[in-house]
Motif scaffolding. Structure first.
Motif, PDB file in Angstrom:
ATOM      1  N   GLU A 107     -42.323 -42.760  -7.238  1.00 22.53           N
ATOM      2  CA  GLU A 107     -43.224 -43.017  -5.894  1.00 22.53           C
ATOM      3  C   GLU A 107     -44.410 -43.586  -5.962  1.00 22.53           C
ATOM      4  O   GLU A 107     -44.561 -44.690  -5.429  1.00 22.53           O
ATOM      5  CB  GLU A 107     -43.208 -41.569  -5.160  1.00 22.53           C
ATOM      6  N   TYR A 110     -43.528 -47.027  -6.374  1.00 25.36           N
ATOM      7  CA  TYR A 110     -43.029 -47.741  -5.179  1.00 25.36           C
ATOM      8  C   TYR A 110     -44.475 -47.814  -4.208  1.00 25.36           C
ATOM      9  O   TYR A 110     -44.426 -48.807  -3.465  1.00 25.36           O
ATOM     10  CB  TYR A 110     -42.204 -46.553  -4.604  1.00 25.36           C
ATOM     11  N   ALA A 111     -45.280 -46.871  -4.338  1.00 21.06           N
ATOM     12  CA  ALA A 111     -46.420 -47.122  -3.487  1.00 21.06           C
ATOM     13  C   ALA A 111     -47.210 -48.199  -4.024  1.00 21.06           C
ATOM     14  O   ALA A 111     -47.879 -49.063  -3.207  1.00 21.06           O
ATOM     15  CB  ALA A 111     -47.394 -45.875  -3.775  1.00 21.06           C
ATOM     16  N   SER A 113     -46.030 -50.812  -5.369  1.00 24.90           N
ATOM     17  CA  SER A 113     -45.439 -52.100  -4.679  1.00 24.90           C
ATOM     18  C   SER A 113     -45.696 -52.817  -3.382  1.00 24.90           C
ATOM     19  O   SER A 113     -46.033 -53.950  -3.225  1.00 24.90           O
ATOM     20  CB  SER A 113     -44.001 -51.938  -4.787  1.00 24.90           C
ATOM     21  N   PHE A 114     -46.245 -51.631  -2.602  1.00 23.50           N
ATOM     22  CA  PHE A 114     -46.578 -52.076  -1.192  1.00 23.50           C
ATOM     23  C   PHE A 114     -47.923 -52.848  -1.408  1.00 23.50           C
ATOM     24  O   PHE A 114     -48.153 -53.671  -0.581  1.00 23.50           O
ATOM     25  CB  PHE A 114     -46.700 -50.943  -0.236  1.00 23.50           C
ATOM     26  N   PHE A 157     -43.628 -38.460   1.205  1.00 18.06           N
ATOM     27  CA  PHE A 157     -43.893 -39.425   0.450  1.00 18.06           C
ATOM     28  C   PHE A 157     -45.527 -39.866   0.632  1.00 18.06           C
ATOM     29  O   PHE A 157     -46.173 -40.880   1.076  1.00 18.06           O
ATOM     30  CB  PHE A 157     -43.142 -40.853   0.588  1.00 18.06           C
ATOM     31  N   ALA A 160     -46.653 -43.485  -1.230  1.00 20.38           N
ATOM     32  CA  ALA A 160     -45.943 -44.665  -0.750  1.00 20.38           C
ATOM     33  C   ALA A 160     -46.382 -44.791   0.965  1.00 20.38           C
ATOM     34  O   ALA A 160     -46.411 -45.878   1.297  1.00 20.38           O
ATOM     35  CB  ALA A 160     -44.577 -44.669  -0.943  1.00 20.38           C
ATOM     36  N   THR A 163     -49.914 -46.074   1.279  1.00 18.66           N
ATOM     37  CA  THR A 163     -50.042 -47.640   0.691  1.00 18.66           C
ATOM     38  C   THR A 163     -49.316 -48.483   1.583  1.00 18.66           C
ATOM     39  O   THR A 163     -49.735 -49.686   1.882  1.00 18.66           O
ATOM     40  CB  THR A 163     -49.726 -47.846  -0.619  1.00 18.66           C
ATOM     41  N   ARG A 164     -48.059 -48.049   2.260  1.00 17.92           N
ATOM     42  CA  ARG A 164     -47.404 -49.103   2.908  1.00 17.92           C
ATOM     43  C   ARG A 164     -48.068 -49.434   4.389  1.00 17.92           C
ATOM     44  O   ARG A 164     -48.113 -50.348   4.619  1.00 17.92           O
ATOM     45  CB  ARG A 164     -46.142 -48.043   3.264  1.00 17.92           C
ATOM     46  N   ALA A 449     -40.234 -52.761  -0.877  1.00 14.52           N
ATOM     47  CA  ALA A 449     -41.558 -53.286  -0.097  1.00 14.52           C
ATOM     48  C   ALA A 449     -41.277 -54.576   0.444  1.00 14.52           C
ATOM     49  O   ALA A 449     -41.882 -54.926   1.538  1.00 14.52           O
ATOM     50  CB  ALA A 449     -42.603 -53.501  -1.347  1.00 14.52           C
TER      51      ALA A 449
END
Length: 483
Positions: A107, A110-111, A113-114, A157, A160, A163-164, A449
């Motif tokens: 995660e 993933y976070a 990546s945003f 999440f 993620a 940050t998204r 993302a």
């Protein structure tokens, strides 16, 4: 009370400063795997929510006037700091949310990546020119940040979803106030600490922890807040949409899901089983895109069910810090009770428990539920109509393509759906007929993302991620120029 090391204790972040609640009250953060208190954070209310908007409103002009390259550079600083602190963030996340440390590390990636994606998108906000209707006119369209954004993020999440929303808002030139979920505020606090260290100016990002009703109401009532972005339940999303109407705020809602999986008889069964496990049991089934209804063509039903059972038996459940654990606990008692209710209701109405079906009592103080498979499921059961948010996989047979499409679309939700087939023609035809914003074709993990994430029907409004995500934070301004 044992606290986690390396984060700002008992503080919110408003206007570049770590502050306590005006009342000095706090609330506890509980480890769902053990029931132990791991920390406490400020119990903010309306006053703190307004102070956060004050700061964001004041910072907006300066931040929105920064060049795209300047905003991008600061976001990339944040991105690198998040990766540098990956282990610390993952440990915090596992402690307050319960997911396995392996999932938590994933995660964090993933976070991050945003942040990196939107750092680049900041430099890709393009306007356009339009042919005018007269020789002495020119038409130009420019895009400008919408203003102060209020974000409300979920507990499943906590990195993620933070940050998204925030990386996208900041990339667009907006400033933000954010309320993380009460169950998982510590991850948000750590990410904010790193954003501050990265050089994000005071007032651009403000975090308020505490009472969701009074904080949310303050932001809904404040005309300076131009947009609400929320991830969570459909009932709360409906409330926010209604209340935002008074000041005509722009709204982005990523709400509940009830994802169908359709497995055709020409599918690669091993691939389908792997995809169902990835989708259904990740984060103990506590994802809005997880498989909720598994439709299997009757000709392969026995083989699919047996193979799924064999693989689910291998799933290791336990405290997330154990390195060999695959999935952790449910978030709280209410989450456990809902999962148990769905299983009990299904069995009462004729379903058979193929595997699991009850709480794991060996974990004292935690909310662990056995990975469960149900057969003999039909549409009159609660589990077929409500989002379970737990590790329960109901299997339903179907005969032909039309029946599968009809059953899959028979839901108020329309977030994600999954199709397993080795026929490209079948995959495309089914995907086009499914009433969902996301369709995974032989893919149980479609979220990324660079793609637009979001649903239709009662699963929400708007998209997050991809080039479409940043558009949600921009206004189009049309300039008619007479020359």
């Amino acid at each position: 009370m044992e606290t986690l090391k390396g984060i700002q204790q008992n503080k919110m972040f408003i206007n570049g400063k770590w502050v306590s609640a005006l009342s000095n009250e706090t609330f506890d953060v509980i480890n769902p795997g053990t029931g132990e208190i791991i920390d406490s954070v400020p119990l903010g209310r309306e006053g703190e929510a307004i102070l956060a908007v004050d700061a964001a409103d004041q910072a907006f002009q300066c931040w929105s006037e920064k060049t795209a390259n300047e905003r991008s550079s600061l976001l990339m600083n944040w991105f690198h700091l998040v990766l540098d602190h990956k282990e610390e963030i993952a440990s915090i996340l596992t402690a307050e949310q319960g997911k396995s440390i392996t999932e938590a590390r994933g995660e964090v990636d993933y976070a991050a990546s945003f942040i990196s994606w939107n750092a680049e998108e900041a430099k890709r906000i393009y306007g356009e020119t339009i042919p005018a209707s007269a020789q002495n006119k020119r038409i130009v369209v420019i895009k400008q940040p919408i203003g102060v954004v209020a974000a409300i993020t979920p507990w499943n999440f906590p990195a993620a979803m933070f940050t998204r929303k925030i990386a996208t808002a900041l990339a667009a030139g907006c400033t933000a106030v954010i309320k993380p979920a009460e169950s998982t505020p510590l991850t948000a606090i750590k990410l904010t600490e790193l954003a501050h260290e990265a050089g994000i100016p005071a007032g651009v990002l403000n975090v308020v922890t505490g009472d969701p009703k009074t904080i949310g109401k303050a932001w809904l009532d404040d005309k300076r807040v131009k947009k609400i972005t929320f991830t969570g339940s459909t009932p709360v999303g409906k409330y926010l949409m209604r209340e935002a109407a008074d000041s005509i705020k722009k709204v982005s809602l990523e709400l509940g899901g009830h994802a169908p999986v359709i497995v055709f008889d020409d599918a690669d069964i091993e691939k389908a089983v792997e995809g169902v496990i990835s989708s259904k049991f990740r984060n103990s089934g506590q994802t809005c895109v997880c498989a909720n209804r598994i439709y299997v063509q009757r000709g392969i039903l026995p083989e699919f069910t047996e193979k799924l059972k064999n693989e689910v038996k291998k799933i290791k459940v336990g405290i997330g810090t154990d390195l060999d654990v695959n999935i952790g606990p449910l978030i709280n008692e209410a989450g456990y009770l809902k999962v148990q209710r769905h299983v009990d209701d299904a069995v009462k109405k004729g379903a058979k428990i193929e595997l699991g079906g009850k709480r794991m009592e060996q974990f004292q103080g935690g909310y662990f539920f056995e990975p469960t498979i149900l057969s003999g499921v039909h549409e009159q059961m609660d589990i077929m109509n409500e989002e379970t948010f737990g590790p329960v996989a109901p299997i339903i047979p179907f005969e032909d393509r039309n029946e599968a499409i009809s059953q899959a679309n028979n839901s108020d939700y329309g977030l994600a759906a999954y199709v397993y087939t080795e026929s490209l023609s079948t995959a495309i035809k089914i995907a086009e007929k499914l009433e969902f914003g996301i369709v995974g074709i032989n893919d149980g993990l479609p979220s990324t993302a660079q793609a637009p994430f979001g649903g239709v029907k009662q699963s929400g409004i708007g998209r997050e991620g991809g080039r479409q995500g940043i558009e949600e934070f921009l206004e189009n301004k049309y300039l008619s120029i007479r020359i």
